[in-house]
Design an enzyme around this catalytic site. Structure first.
Site, PDB file in Angstrom:
ATOM      1  N   ARG A 124       0.910  -1.257  -0.456  1.00  0.00           N
ATOM      2  CA  ARG A 124      -0.302   0.038  -0.190  1.00  0.00           C
ATOM      3  C   ARG A 124       0.885   0.878  -0.121  1.00  0.00           C
ATOM      4  O   ARG A 124       1.755   1.214   0.416  1.00  0.00           O
ATOM      5  CB  ARG A 124      -0.664  -0.379   1.323  1.00  0.00           C
ATOM      6  CG  ARG A 124      -2.324  -0.605   1.590  1.00  0.00           C
ATOM      7  CD  ARG A 124      -2.782  -0.554  -0.089  1.00  0.00           C
ATOM      8  NE  ARG A 124      -4.411  -1.533   0.396  1.00  0.00           N
ATOM      9  CZ  ARG A 124      -4.349  -2.542  -0.370  1.00  0.00           C
ATOM     10  NH1 ARG A 124      -3.620  -2.559  -1.584  1.00  0.00           N
ATOM     11  NH2 ARG A 124      -5.307  -3.290  -0.584  1.00  0.00           N
ATOM     12  N   HIS A 179      -1.666   0.229 -10.041  1.00  0.00           N
ATOM     13  CA  HIS A 179      -2.057  -0.571  -9.041  1.00  0.00           C
ATOM     14  C   HIS A 179      -2.668  -1.548  -9.479  1.00  0.00           C
ATOM     15  O   HIS A 179      -3.442  -2.212  -9.010  1.00  0.00           O
ATOM     16  CB  HIS A 179      -2.880   0.346  -7.649  1.00  0.00           C
ATOM     17  CG  HIS A 179      -3.696  -0.330  -7.120  1.00  0.00           C
ATOM     18  ND1 HIS A 179      -3.321   0.000  -5.772  1.00  0.00           N
ATOM     19  CD2 HIS A 179      -3.584  -2.074  -6.881  1.00  0.00           C
ATOM     20  CE1 HIS A 179      -4.047  -0.933  -3.770  1.00  0.00           C
ATOM     21  NE2 HIS A 179      -3.838  -2.437  -4.946  1.00  0.00           N
ATOM     22  N   GLU A 195      -4.107   7.653  -3.680  1.00  0.00           N
ATOM     23  CA  GLU A 195      -3.708   7.085  -4.997  1.00  0.00           C
ATOM     24  C   GLU A 195      -5.267   8.135  -5.505  1.00  0.00           C
ATOM     25  O   GLU A 195      -6.545   8.280  -4.656  1.00  0.00           O
ATOM     26  CB  GLU A 195      -4.169   5.523  -4.592  1.00  0.00           C
ATOM     27  CG  GLU A 195      -2.797   4.820  -5.418  1.00  0.00           C
ATOM     28  CD  GLU A 195      -3.180   3.010  -4.996  1.00  0.00           C
ATOM     29  OE1 GLU A 195      -2.514   2.529  -4.734  1.00  0.00           O
ATOM     30  OE2 GLU A 195      -4.518   2.880  -5.624  1.00  0.00           O
TER      31      GLU A 195
END
Ligand code: NAP
Ligand code: GLV
Ligand code: GLV
Length: 326
Positions: free
Chosen positions: A239, A286, A268
């Site tokens: 992450r 991602h 993000e």
């Protein structure tokens, strides 16, 4: 429960959605994008089951809008987007999709590692730009992967698959994780335990596989990057906030480390402009679990968890069993 109301926050592979629609009243986000907060707040009202994505923030305020929500199935293994303690307090079971994406995600961590070390993306840009003037002894020199040292931070399901792949490259594999494995497990996996500072100092490649928690936020910050070797690479498919992005940009810019491969970002879908200006970082949107087969399996798993929760059956991937005691 007879017919339940289910909301799915993004179109998923159809076969999985058909399973919900066969038994329950299904509504799916009609847009080809993430729901806005206002849309999510509207969607949650009056439903029994929510199937959501890692891009949907499920917090206390959202839960307050629906005191009757019965189950939340997250379409991801990571669940830092959901306030799980708040769900538990309300007796709402939460599920995720572990296991089915381990190999696909590990494959992609390796793709980033190899792309960064051997400058694959930079080389592609160079070639397309018509700059290839012929073979050159010093053209686009990178770092070897075989025979080097790989450091894995977070030796869980995915971290172990990343470690297993290192065997094909004759690498030495170090790991740092919350729980140390037994000697037998370490031997079976071919890994050696190190403290985080030791791992950072010894590794040529550092790959992150921890979940995002209060303990892992900024786990890799200025101080940690300084410990890494000058010719080392950082790979992040965990992450974004596990790494302090500004500090990483500084380290890449000043060549304190050789390069990085990133699938995830601190804010993000925002990607810091500083990152985009650098040649020594490979950037992906991602997509580590994004193979056709795996995304289908994740959808089936999330749907099975959701239906089990609604129908009072055992949920295989229940994160908060305490919720059922409420
Ligand atoms: P997992 O099996 O739970 O493994 C996580 C590992 O990290 C465990 O070994 C855990 O230790 C360790 N850990 C937890 N907190 C730590 C800490 N503070 N310091 C050091 N180690 C710590 O999870 P997984 O299925 O491998 O997934 C890992 C993460 O990858 C997910 O949470 C998700 O955020 C991310 N992910 C990203 C993508 C992508 O598309 N980029 C795809 C899939 C997953 P214990 O053994 O003590 O629990
Ligand atoms: C993807 O990032 C996941 O957590 O499944
Ligand atoms: C390179 O192409 C070589 O033949 O060494």
């Amino acid at each position: 429960m007879s017919q339940a109301k289910v909301y799915v926050t993004r179109k998923l592979p159809a076969s999985a959605l058909d399973r919900i629609a066969a038994k329950h009243r299904l509504e799916v986000n009609p847009h080809d994008r993430v729901l806005t907060r206002a849309e999510l707040e509207e969607a949650i009202q009056g439903i029994d089951g929510l199937l959501c994505l890692l891009t949907d923030t499920v917090d206390e305020k959202l839960l307050e809008l629906n005191p009757d929500l019965k189950v939340i199935a997250n379409y991801a293994v990571g669940y830092n987007n959901i306030d799980v303690p708040a769900c538990t307090r309300r007796g709402i079971p939460v599920t995720n999709t572990p296991g089915v994406l381990d190999e696909t995600t590990a494959d992609f961590a390796w793709a980033l590692l190899m792309a960064a070390a051997r400058r694959v993306v930079e080389a592609d840009r160079f070639t397309r730009a018509g700059k290839f003037q012929g073979w050159g002894p010093m053209l686009m020199l990178g770092e070897d992967i075989h025979g080097r040292t790989l450091g894995i931070v977070g030796l869980g399901r995915i971290g172990q698959e990343v470690a297993r792949r290192a065997g094909g490259f004759d690498m030495k594999v170090l790991y740092h994780s919350r729980t140390r494995k037994t000697k037998e497990e370490e031997e079976r996996l071919g890994v050696e335990y190190r403290s985080l500072p030791e791992l950072l100092q010894e590794s040529d490649f550092v790959s992150l596989h921890v979940p995002l928690t209060e303990k892992t936020r900024y786990l890799i910050s200025r101080q940690e990057l300084k410990l890494m070797k000058e010719n080392a690479y950082l790979i992040n498919t965990s992450r974004g906030p596990v790494v302090e992005e500004e500090a990483l940009i500084e380290a890449l810019r000043s060549r304190e480390i050789a390069g990085a491969g990133l699938d995830v970002y601190e804010k993000e879908p925002e990607v810091s402009p500083g990152l985009k200006e650098l040649d020594n970082v490979v950037l992906a949107p991602h997509i580590a679990s994004a193979s056709r087969a795996t995304r289908t399996r994740m959808a089936e798993m999330a749907v099975e968890n959701l239906l089990a929760g609604l129908e009072g059956r055992e949920m295989e991937n229940l994160i908060n069993p305490e919720a059922l005691k409420k």
